[in-house]
Design a protein around this motif. Structure first.
Motif, short mmCIF file in Angstrom:
data_model
loop_
_atom_site.label_atom_id
_atom_site.label_comp_id
_atom_site.label_asym_id
_atom_site.label_seq_id
_atom_site.Cartn_x
_atom_site.Cartn_y
_atom_site.Cartn_z
N PRO A 11 0.81 -1.22 0.00
CA PRO A 11 0.00 0.00 0.00
C PRO A 11 0.84 1.27 0.00
O PRO A 11 0.51 2.25 -0.69
N ASN A 12 1.94 1.30 0.77
CA ASN A 12 2.81 2.47 0.79
C ASN A 12 3.45 2.70 -0.58
O ASN A 12 3.62 3.85 -1.01
N TYR A 13 3.79 1.64 -1.26
CA TYR A 13 4.35 1.76 -2.61
C TYR A 13 3.33 2.39 -3.55
O TYR A 13 3.65 3.33 -4.30
N LEU A 14 2.08 1.91 -3.52
CA LEU A 14 1.04 2.48 -4.38
C LEU A 14 0.81 3.95 -4.07
O LEU A 14 0.61 4.77 -4.98
N TYR A 15 0.88 4.29 -2.80
CA TYR A 15 0.70 5.68 -2.39
C TYR A 15 1.83 6.56 -2.91
O TYR A 15 1.58 7.66 -3.45
N ASP A 16 3.06 6.07 -2.81
CA ASP A 16 4.21 6.88 -3.22
C ASP A 16 4.30 7.08 -4.72
O ASP A 16 4.86 8.08 -5.19
N VAL A 17 3.79 6.12 -5.51
CA VAL A 17 3.85 6.28 -6.97
C VAL A 17 2.59 6.94 -7.52
O VAL A 17 2.42 7.04 -8.74
N GLY A 18 1.70 7.39 -6.64
CA GLY A 18 0.53 8.14 -7.07
C GLY A 18 -0.64 7.31 -7.53
O GLY A 18 -1.54 7.82 -8.21
N MET A 19 -0.67 6.02 -7.14
CA MET A 19 -1.79 5.16 -7.54
C MET A 19 -2.89 5.09 -6.48
O MET A 19 -3.88 4.39 -6.66
N LEU A 20 -2.68 5.79 -5.38
CA LEU A 20 -3.75 6.02 -4.40
C LEU A 20 -3.98 7.53 -4.37
O LEU A 20 -3.02 8.30 -4.24
N ASP A 21 -5.22 7.93 -4.47
CA ASP A 21 -5.51 9.36 -4.51
C ASP A 21 -5.17 9.99 -3.17
O ASP A 21 -5.76 9.65 -2.15
N ALA A 22 -4.19 10.89 -3.18
CA ALA A 22 -3.77 11.53 -1.93
C ALA A 22 -4.67 12.69 -1.54
O ALA A 22 -4.55 13.24 -0.46
N GLY B 231 -11.07 18.01 2.58
CA GLY B 231 -10.51 19.35 2.49
C GLY B 231 -9.01 19.37 2.48
O GLY B 231 -8.41 20.41 2.17
N GLN B 232 -8.37 18.27 2.82
CA GLN B 232 -6.92 18.21 2.84
C GLN B 232 -6.45 16.84 2.38
O GLN B 232 -7.21 15.87 2.41
N PRO B 233 -5.21 16.75 1.91
CA PRO B 233 -4.71 15.46 1.39
C PRO B 233 -4.73 14.38 2.47
O PRO B 233 -4.52 14.65 3.65
N TRP B 234 -4.98 13.15 2.03
CA TRP B 234 -4.94 12.02 2.94
C TRP B 234 -3.51 11.55 3.09
O TRP B 234 -2.79 11.37 2.11
N SER B 235 -3.10 11.33 4.32
CA SER B 235 -1.81 10.70 4.57
C SER B 235 -1.97 9.20 4.44
O SER B 235 -3.09 8.67 4.35
N MET B 236 -0.85 8.48 4.45
CA MET B 236 -0.93 7.02 4.40
C MET B 236 -1.61 6.48 5.65
O MET B 236 -2.34 5.48 5.59
N ASP C 92 -1.53 9.91 -16.41
CA ASP C 92 -0.13 10.14 -16.01
C ASP C 92 0.00 11.41 -15.20
O ASP C 92 0.71 11.45 -14.18
N ALA C 93 -0.67 12.47 -15.64
CA ALA C 93 -0.56 13.76 -14.96
C ALA C 93 -1.12 13.67 -13.54
O ALA C 93 -0.52 14.19 -12.59
N LYS C 94 -2.28 13.02 -13.38
CA LYS C 94 -2.89 12.91 -12.07
C LYS C 94 -2.05 12.01 -11.14
O LYS C 94 -1.95 12.29 -9.94
N ALA C 95 -1.47 10.97 -11.71
CA ALA C 95 -0.62 10.09 -10.89
C ALA C 95 0.61 10.83 -10.41
O ALA C 95 1.02 10.70 -9.24
#
Length: 424
Positions: free
Chosen positions: A338-349, A355-360, A412-415
């Motif tokens: 899950p952390n890998y997916l988050y870091d490469v932008g495959m989980l919407d942050a 109102g604010q970005p989600w942390s892991m 790609d841009a959103k990721a």
């Protein structure tokens, strides 16, 4: 100056030169000594590791109490002990061997013969390892007793009819009412992919499943698993030694996730993958069809390191998405996927309803399945499809379900934007 004084000076200078020469040579001998010890250490380590691998292979394949296992242990340990004895106590070893064979052997000859014999034994075991073939027919446990197959509709290749989709009613971790079903899905209606991690042995090790969502139907889950025989249990070490065949399960989430979150008490997290096009989702789905074809045509071995439930998925996904999924050590440490997916932008942050970005940490909290299905009545008086749909909806409560991207450029841009936000 007298001749005596001259000879005296020449003699003293010669001693000084010899002393300097000896001083210069001393570090070289010391360096050679260190090199010798390093090489010796590496040789001994290689011998020990190779012997460990061979004995583990024999033990897992034949059983710890098999007489052949004990004979192999005695032979391998005896050869390594003899090699070590020749190096440490050469005179004693030579005396024993010479008295045994009643003829003199040099130390180098003894080492050559012992090393050659050990190499022959190890290569024999290595060849045997690669000759062990996976099988389709064994006394399988009920949950892996059937193999998923499928057919395409002749007039519409997007319509896939699966046979042997698992939909068990799990009562306990080991007791279930068996049910294998036939189910038809429409690949043109694919709407997304979810990754589920089930933690069963600490934070580093998790079992990974992939669910495909459809616009007008309940999700379908796929899972690469070991195909256990009746009475067999999983061992990570045994997974290195061709002990378990590989199995692909197609299942309802009410079966394959419920058994982990509720029946077994594992900690389960479901994470919807963001920034994908439908073509990518469809290609990944096709990859599972190909995997089913290959396993049905020829069984394969599970391997703890190279072909497990997580990195097989990564290999298939990388063929679809390419450089968007860079190589990373977390592919082999499945608990950190899950952390890998988050870091490469495959989980919407930054989900739209926030109102604010989600942390892991927020993702782990929201994606945690267990609190959402605690007390879920898996034996409810509903038809199977309705109960499956209810369970699938319940495990997705509180998490954003991302829409598919319109184009590769937008995906790609959103990721990249999500990856940047996740690393800030």
């Amino acid at each position: 100056m007298s001749l005596r004084s001259l000879f005296s000076r020449l003699q003293s200078s010669q001693k000084a030169t010899l002393g300097a020469f000896k001083d210069k040579r001393r570090p070289a001998r010391q360096t050679n000594s260190w090199r010798y010890y390093i090489v010796s250490f590496l040789v001994v380590l290689s011998l020990l590791l190779s012997a460990f691998w061979l004995l583990m292979l024999i033990g897992y394949q034949l059983g710890a109490y098999n007489p052949i296992t004990w004979l192999a242990c005695a032979l391998v340990i005896g050869l390594l002990t003899s090699l070590l004895l020749v190096k440490i106590k050469p005179k004693l070893a030579s005396k024993v061997i010479n008295n045994t064979f009643h003829r003199p052997f040099s130390q180098s000859t003894i080492i050559t013969w012992l090393a050659g014999l050990y190499a022959a034994v190890w290569l024999l075991g290595f060849g045997w390892f690669f000759s062990i073939e996976a099988k389709q027919s064994r006394d399988w446990m009920p949950e892996v007793s059937h193999r998923v197959t499928y057919e395409r509709d002749e007039t519409n290749p997007d319509l896939i009819t699966f046979t042997n989709v698992r939909n068990f009613d799990w009562h306990t971790s080991e007791d279930a009412t068996e049910r294998w079903e036939t189910r038809t899905v429409d690949m043109s209606k694919l709407s997304g992919v979810d990754v589920t991690n089930s933690y069963w042995m600490g934070p580093l090790i998790a079992h990974t499943l992939v669910s495909f969502r459809f616009e007008d139907d309940r999700p379908l889950a796929f899972s690469f698993e070991i195909r256990k025989e009746n009475g067999e249990s999983f061992s990570a070490f045994a997974g290195f030694f061709r002990r378990y065949e590989l199995s692909l399960i197609a299942s309802e989430e009410r079966d394959i996730i419920y058994t982990r979150s509720n029946a077994r008490g594992e900690q389960v997290y479901l994470l919807p993958v963001s920034h994908l096009q439908q073509s990518e989702v469809k290609s990944l789905f096709e990859s599972y069809l190909t995997a089913a074809d290959e396993l049905n045509a020829k069984p394969a071995w599970y391997n703890t390191l190279t072909s497990n439930c997580t990195n097989i998925i990564f290999y298939m996904a990388r063929i679809v998405s390419g450089e968007r999924l860079p190589w990373d050590y977390r592919i082999w440490v499945s608990g950190w996927l899950p952390n890998y997916l988050y870091d490469v932008g495959m989980l919407d942050a930054n989900p739209k309803d926030s109102g604010q970005p989600w942390s892991m940490a927020t993702w782990y909290e929201r994606a945690h399945v267990n609190p959402k299905v605690r007390g879920f009545d898996n034996q409810a008086d509903l038809d199977n499809q309705a109960n499956s749909s209810k369970f699938s909806a319940q495990i997705r409560q509180g998490i954003p379900i991302p829409p598919l991207a319109d184009s590769q450029a937008k995906a790609d841009a959103k990721a990249k934007s999500a990856a940047k936000a996740s690393n800030e």
